[in-house]
Design an enzyme around this catalytic site. Structure first.
Site, PDB file in Angstrom:
ATOM      1  N   SER A 142     -10.920 -19.504   3.309  1.00 28.01           N
ATOM      2  CA  SER A 142     -12.009 -19.540   2.328  1.00 28.01           C
ATOM      3  C   SER A 142     -11.495 -19.610   0.896  1.00 28.01           C
ATOM      4  O   SER A 142     -10.354 -19.238   0.600  1.00 28.01           O
ATOM      5  CB  SER A 142     -12.877 -18.288   2.471  1.00 28.01           C
ATOM      6  OG  SER A 142     -13.244 -18.094   3.809  1.00 28.01           O
TER       7      SER A 142
HETATM    8  N1  SAH Z   1     -11.468 -15.355   7.585  1.00 25.87           N
HETATM    9  C1  SAH Z   1     -10.654 -16.548   7.712  1.00 25.87           C
HETATM   10  C2  SAH Z   1     -11.431 -17.842   7.495  1.00 25.87           C
HETATM   11  C3  SAH Z   1     -12.217 -18.112   8.636  1.00 25.87           C
HETATM   12  S1  SAH Z   1     -12.620 -19.764   9.054  1.00 25.87           S
HETATM   13  C4  SAH Z   1      -9.476 -16.536   6.784  1.00 25.87           C
HETATM   14  O1  SAH Z   1      -9.373 -15.638   5.943  1.00 25.87           O
HETATM   15  O2  SAH Z   1      -8.648 -17.433   6.916  1.00 25.87           O
HETATM   16  C5  SAH Z   1     -13.720 -19.264  10.350  1.00 25.87           C
HETATM   17  C6  SAH Z   1     -13.057 -18.830  11.612  1.00 25.87           C
HETATM   18  O3  SAH Z   1     -14.072 -18.333  12.472  1.00 25.87           O
HETATM   19  C7  SAH Z   1     -12.361 -19.952  12.354  1.00 25.87           C
HETATM   20  O4  SAH Z   1     -11.027 -19.625  12.586  1.00 25.87           O
HETATM   21  C8  SAH Z   1     -13.158 -20.064  13.643  1.00 25.87           C
HETATM   22  O5  SAH Z   1     -12.359 -20.424  14.751  1.00 25.87           O
HETATM   23  C9  SAH Z   1     -13.714 -18.661  13.801  1.00 25.87           C
HETATM   24  N2  SAH Z   1     -14.902 -18.518  14.653  1.00 25.87           N
HETATM   25  C10 SAH Z   1     -15.989 -19.330  14.730  1.00 25.87           C
HETATM   26  N3  SAH Z   1     -16.869 -18.847  15.632  1.00 25.87           N
HETATM   27  C11 SAH Z   1     -16.332 -17.690  16.125  1.00 25.87           C
HETATM   28  C12 SAH Z   1     -16.766 -16.737  17.097  1.00 25.87           C
HETATM   29  N4  SAH Z   1     -17.915 -16.860  17.767  1.00 25.87           N
HETATM   30  N5  SAH Z   1     -15.969 -15.677  17.346  1.00 25.87           N
HETATM   31  C13 SAH Z   1     -14.779 -15.533  16.703  1.00 25.87           C
HETATM   32  N6  SAH Z   1     -14.319 -16.408  15.784  1.00 25.87           N
HETATM   33  C14 SAH Z   1     -15.086 -17.478  15.495  1.00 25.87           C
END
Ligand code: SAH
Length: 223
Positions: free
Chosen positions: A67
């Site tokens: 992000s």
């Molecule tokens: N917090 C992260 C950015 C996240 S991007 C950072 O600091 O880098 C969003 C993430 O959510 C992705 O890696 C994606 O694979 C994950 N995601 C999406 N749906 C999800 C779910 N149902 N359970 C767990 N992770 C999920």
């Protein structure tokens, strides 16, 4: 760049990011200090290192993103952490947000659906000696019932509606921060708490955001 120049550059770039965040109105000093302590370059592909401290989201792998620092700061500050909380994060991704949180609360529980991303993030937590992060593979929308209730929940992927399973896992005075789809293809960042008798959520809209979607299937494979 030689080692010392690179170190100097990182130091200056990191300080520049903190100035940018301040300039955008971020006043929470503990959040800013946690961001300053977290080497964002360790969470992104090396080809993008020169952008590590730009205030932009960046691609990681598997079509996911780390992000924008301002959004990380805003979501972190909105959790109103005092250092004593147990925080659940959905969407470990690179592990950057979890690492920032680890400096501000007692323990972070973080769930990721894509195994190779989780493995990489766990390697980073170890390398940075962040011992208060517990992580696992799974569909985060059902939360982490064995570790509930949590003081805070932070969802870092876009949900189609307010995730009630997760809200059920916060304490009466808990806070959940979550991006939720809104009409017109936008997402709104929302702060969700319980009302006094825990009979209904209280929802406050924050700002428009753009996160990758929350998806429920777990991905096991390598690149
Ligand atoms: N917090 C992260 C950015 C996240 S991007 C950072 O600091 O880098 C969003 C993430 O959510 C992705 O890696 C994606 O694979 C994950 N995601 C999406 N749906 C999800 C779910 N149902 N359970 C767990 N992770 C999920």
């Amino acid at each position: 760049m030689n080692g010392q120049n690179n170190k100097d550059w990182l130091f200056a770039a990191r300080a520049g990011l903190i100035m940018t965040l301040r300039g955008m109105g971020m006043r929470d000093t503990s959040t800013l200090a946690a961001i300053e302590k977290t080497p964002r370059e360790a969470f992104i592909p090396s080809a993008l290192h020169q952008h590590a401290y730009d205030n932009v989201s960046l691609p990681i792998s598997h079509g996911q993103t780390i992000s924008q620092p301002f959004i990380v700061a805003l979501m972190t500050a909105s959790l109103e952490l005092t250092g004593r909380e147990r925080v659940l994060e959905i969407g470990t991704g690179s592990g950057y947000q979890a690492s920032v949180l680890s400096h501000l609360c007692r323990r972070v529980y973080t769930i990721e659906r894509i195994r190779p991303l989780l493995v990489e993030a766990e390697r980073r937590f170890k390398m940075l000696k962040l011992m208060n992060i517990t992580s696992r593979l799974g569909d985060g929308q059902f939360g982490w019932p064995e570790a509930a209730p949590f003081d805070r929940v932070i969802v870092t992927c876009g949900a189609s509606e307010i995730p009630l399973h997760l809200l059920a896992q916060i304490k009466d005075d808990g806070i959940m921060i979550v991006p939720v789809d809104s009409p017109g293809g936008h997402q709104k960042l929302k702060k969700v708490t319980w009302n006094e008798d825990r009979s209904a959520p209280v929802v406050k809209d924050m700002i428009d955001v753009r996160f990758v979607p929350l998806l429920s299937d777990v991905v096991e494979d390598k690149d």
